[in-house]
Design a protein around this motif. Sequence first.
Motif, PDB file in Angstrom:
ATOM      1  N   MET A 197       0.857  -1.161   0.000  1.00 39.98           N
ATOM      2  CA  MET A 197       0.000   0.000   0.000  1.00 39.98           C
ATOM      3  C   MET A 197       0.904   1.224   0.000  1.00 39.98           C
ATOM      4  SD  MET A 197      -2.976   1.175   2.649  1.00 39.98           S
ATOM      5  CE  MET A 197      -1.901   1.542   4.008  1.00 39.98           C
ATOM      6  N   ARG A 198       0.606   2.146  -0.898  1.00 40.45           N
ATOM      7  CA  ARG A 198       1.366   3.394  -0.966  1.00 40.45           C
ATOM      8  C   ARG A 198       0.402   4.552  -0.829  1.00 40.45           C
ATOM      9  NH1 ARG A 198       5.826   4.294  -4.914  1.00 40.45           N
ATOM     10  NH2 ARG A 198       6.843   4.990  -3.022  1.00 40.45           N
ATOM     11  N   THR A 199       0.795   5.520  -0.010  1.00 44.22           N
ATOM     12  CA  THR A 199      -0.036   6.694   0.222  1.00 44.22           C
ATOM     13  C   THR A 199       0.793   7.946  -0.032  1.00 44.22           C
ATOM     14  OG1 THR A 199      -1.250   5.469   1.914  1.00 44.22           O
ATOM     15  CG2 THR A 199      -1.528   7.867   1.880  1.00 44.22           C
ATOM     16  N   PHE A 200       0.240   8.842  -0.848  1.00 43.94           N
ATOM     17  CA  PHE A 200       0.869  10.115  -1.178  1.00 43.94           C
ATOM     18  C   PHE A 200      -0.061  11.201  -0.651  1.00 43.94           C
ATOM     19  CE2 PHE A 200       2.003   6.875  -4.125  1.00 43.94           C
ATOM     20  CZ  PHE A 200       3.354   7.053  -4.353  1.00 43.94           C
ATOM     21  N   THR A 201       0.421  12.013   0.282  1.00 46.14           N
ATOM     22  CA  THR A 201      -0.422  13.014   0.928  1.00 46.14           C
ATOM     23  C   THR A 201       0.171  14.403   0.728  1.00 46.14           C
ATOM     24  OG1 THR A 201      -1.065  11.398   2.616  1.00 46.14           O
ATOM     25  CG2 THR A 201      -1.484  13.726   3.105  1.00 46.14           C
ATOM     26  N   ALA A 202      -0.645  15.285   0.151  1.00 44.68           N
ATOM     27  CA  ALA A 202      -0.248  16.677  -0.054  1.00 44.68           C
ATOM     28  C   ALA A 202      -1.115  17.557   0.840  1.00 44.68           C
ATOM     29  CB  ALA A 202      -0.443  17.069  -1.512  1.00 44.68           C
ATOM     30  N   ARG A 203      -0.463  18.399   1.640  1.00 47.61           N
ATOM     31  CA  ARG A 203      -1.187  19.359   2.466  1.00 47.61           C
ATOM     32  C   ARG A 203      -1.178  20.704   1.738  1.00 47.61           C
ATOM     33  NH1 ARG A 203       0.560  15.502   5.164  1.00 47.61           N
ATOM     34  NH2 ARG A 203      -0.363  14.613   7.019  1.00 47.61           N
ATOM     35  N   ILE A 204      -2.340  21.356   1.757  1.00 48.40           N
ATOM     36  CA  ILE A 204      -2.536  22.547   0.936  1.00 48.40           C
ATOM     37  C   ILE A 204      -2.930  23.723   1.828  1.00 48.40           C
ATOM     38  CG2 ILE A 204      -3.840  23.539  -1.002  1.00 48.40           C
ATOM     39  CD1 ILE A 204      -4.449  20.582  -1.840  1.00 48.40           C
ATOM     40  N   GLU A 205      -2.317  24.870   1.557  1.00 42.26           N
ATOM     41  CA  GLU A 205      -2.683  26.130   2.226  1.00 42.26           C
ATOM     42  C   GLU A 205      -3.252  27.088   1.191  1.00 42.26           C
ATOM     43  OE1 GLU A 205       0.915  27.668   3.933  1.00 42.26           O
ATOM     44  OE2 GLU A 205       0.818  26.324   5.662  1.00 42.26           O
ATOM     45  N   GLY A 206      -4.234  27.851   1.590  1.00 46.96           N
ATOM     46  CA  GLY A 206      -4.746  28.931   0.745  1.00 46.96           C
ATOM     47  C   GLY A 206      -5.496  28.497  -0.496  1.00 46.96           C
ATOM     48  N   ALA A 207      -6.069  27.324  -0.493  1.00 43.89           N
ATOM     49  CA  ALA A 207      -6.797  26.836  -1.673  1.00 43.89           C
ATOM     50  C   ALA A 207      -8.022  27.712  -1.953  1.00 43.89           C
ATOM     51  CB  ALA A 207      -7.223  25.385  -1.469  1.00 43.89           C
ATOM     52  N   GLN A 208      -8.384  27.790  -3.212  1.00 37.80           N
ATOM     53  CA  GLN A 208      -9.573  28.519  -3.629  1.00 37.80           C
ATOM     54  C   GLN A 208     -10.749  27.579  -3.905  1.00 37.80           C
ATOM     55  OE1 GLN A 208      -9.430  31.956  -3.542  1.00 37.80           O
ATOM     56  NE2 GLN A 208      -7.488  31.350  -2.606  1.00 37.80           N
ATOM     57  N   LEU A 209     -10.467  26.265  -3.991  1.00 41.87           N
ATOM     58  CA  LEU A 209     -11.496  25.272  -4.266  1.00 41.87           C
ATOM     59  C   LEU A 209     -11.805  24.449  -3.030  1.00 41.87           C
ATOM     60  CD1 LEU A 209     -10.232  23.737  -7.660  1.00 41.87           C
ATOM     61  CD2 LEU A 209     -11.872  25.606  -7.332  1.00 41.87           C
ATOM     62  N   SER A 210     -12.985  23.883  -2.998  1.00 39.60           N
ATOM     63  CA  SER A 210     -13.336  22.913  -1.963  1.00 39.60           C
ATOM     64  C   SER A 210     -12.843  21.534  -2.414  1.00 39.60           C
ATOM     65  CB  SER A 210     -14.849  22.860  -1.767  1.00 39.60           C
ATOM     66  OG  SER A 210     -15.477  22.308  -2.917  1.00 39.60           O
ATOM     67  N   ALA A 211     -12.842  20.583  -1.491  1.00 41.32           N
ATOM     68  CA  ALA A 211     -12.476  19.210  -1.839  1.00 41.32           C
ATOM     69  C   ALA A 211     -13.397  18.683  -2.931  1.00 41.32           C
ATOM     70  CB  ALA A 211     -12.546  18.317  -0.594  1.00 41.32           C
ATOM     71  N   GLU A 212     -14.682  18.969  -2.821  1.00 41.40           N
ATOM     72  CA  GLU A 212     -15.647  18.515  -3.824  1.00 41.40           C
ATOM     73  C   GLU A 212     -15.327  19.101  -5.198  1.00 41.40           C
ATOM     74  OE1 GLU A 212     -20.462  18.597  -4.627  1.00 41.40           O
ATOM     75  OE2 GLU A 212     -19.718  19.005  -2.612  1.00 41.40           O
ATOM     76  N   GLN A 213     -14.971  20.370  -5.251  1.00 45.26           N
ATOM     77  CA  GLN A 213     -14.639  21.000  -6.529  1.00 45.26           C
ATOM     78  C   GLN A 213     -13.368  20.405  -7.137  1.00 45.26           C
ATOM     79  OE1 GLN A 213     -14.650  24.985  -4.874  1.00 45.26           O
ATOM     80  NE2 GLN A 213     -16.396  25.560  -6.189  1.00 45.26           N
ATOM     81  N   LEU A 214     -12.380  20.101  -6.306  1.00 46.42           N
ATOM     82  CA  LEU A 214     -11.139  19.527  -6.810  1.00 46.42           C
ATOM     83  C   LEU A 214     -11.378  18.117  -7.367  1.00 46.42           C
ATOM     84  CD1 LEU A 214      -8.121  19.835  -7.299  1.00 46.42           C
ATOM     85  CD2 LEU A 214      -7.739  18.968  -4.980  1.00 46.42           C
ATOM     86  N   ILE A 215     -12.123  17.291  -6.649  1.00 43.54           N
ATOM     87  CA  ILE A 215     -12.403  15.941  -7.132  1.00 43.54           C
ATOM     88  C   ILE A 215     -13.297  16.012  -8.370  1.00 43.54           C
ATOM     89  CG2 ILE A 215     -13.517  13.732  -6.580  1.00 43.54           C
ATOM     90  CD1 ILE A 215     -10.674  14.165  -5.326  1.00 43.54           C
ATOM     91  N   SER A 216     -14.196  16.957  -8.421  1.00 40.93           N
ATOM     92  CA  SER A 216     -15.025  17.156  -9.616  1.00 40.93           C
ATOM     93  C   SER A 216     -14.142  17.479 -10.818  1.00 40.93           C
ATOM     94  CB  SER A 216     -16.040  18.271  -9.369  1.00 40.93           C
ATOM     95  OG  SER A 216     -16.815  18.484 -10.523  1.00 40.93           O
TER      96      SER A 216
END
Length: 171
Positions: A1-20
């Motif tokens: 199992m491999r997991t890649f995690t990016a932490r984001i500051e100051g985003a303009q989109l919601s999680a839903e918008q990014l996955i969309s």
Amino acid sequence: MRTFTARIEGAQLSAEQLISQLRRDPNSLSPRHIAGFHTPDGEPARNMGPGGEYVVEIPGPWNGPVRVDAVDDTSITLITLDGHMEAGHIRFAATDDRSGRVDVFQIRSWARAGDPLFEHLHLAAGIGREAQTAMWVHTCDRAIHESGGRRSGPIDVDTEILEGSDPSHDS
């Protein structure tokens, strides 16, 4: 199992918008110099939904057929099909901070080698693992860019190998 995690500051989109965005155009996040999503007919992938089948084109002999297994507002899960270099599934997910903006983008892959040659290149030689790391780190960076935010620290890459697991069982 491999997991890649990016932490984001100051985003303009919601999680839903990014996955969309990812579902609408997976090539907008993929590293075009390493991989691209296409339909089996060769058209660029668009509007990925449950049951949709695509080919992840990768340099070399291992283009990877996948099917969309599950979708919700903040994640999309793909499963590999026969002929893919890996046997398993991969989940792209995002979460929001308290302000409703995406603060984490994560790629989690549960897989085993799809054939003995790839197992050697990935586990023993490490070549496949390094190529995979480059591809998914780049995808995380593209997700950060698409969110309108900036990276908060390094992209975390965690690998867990289940010793003694039976590769004849997909679980």
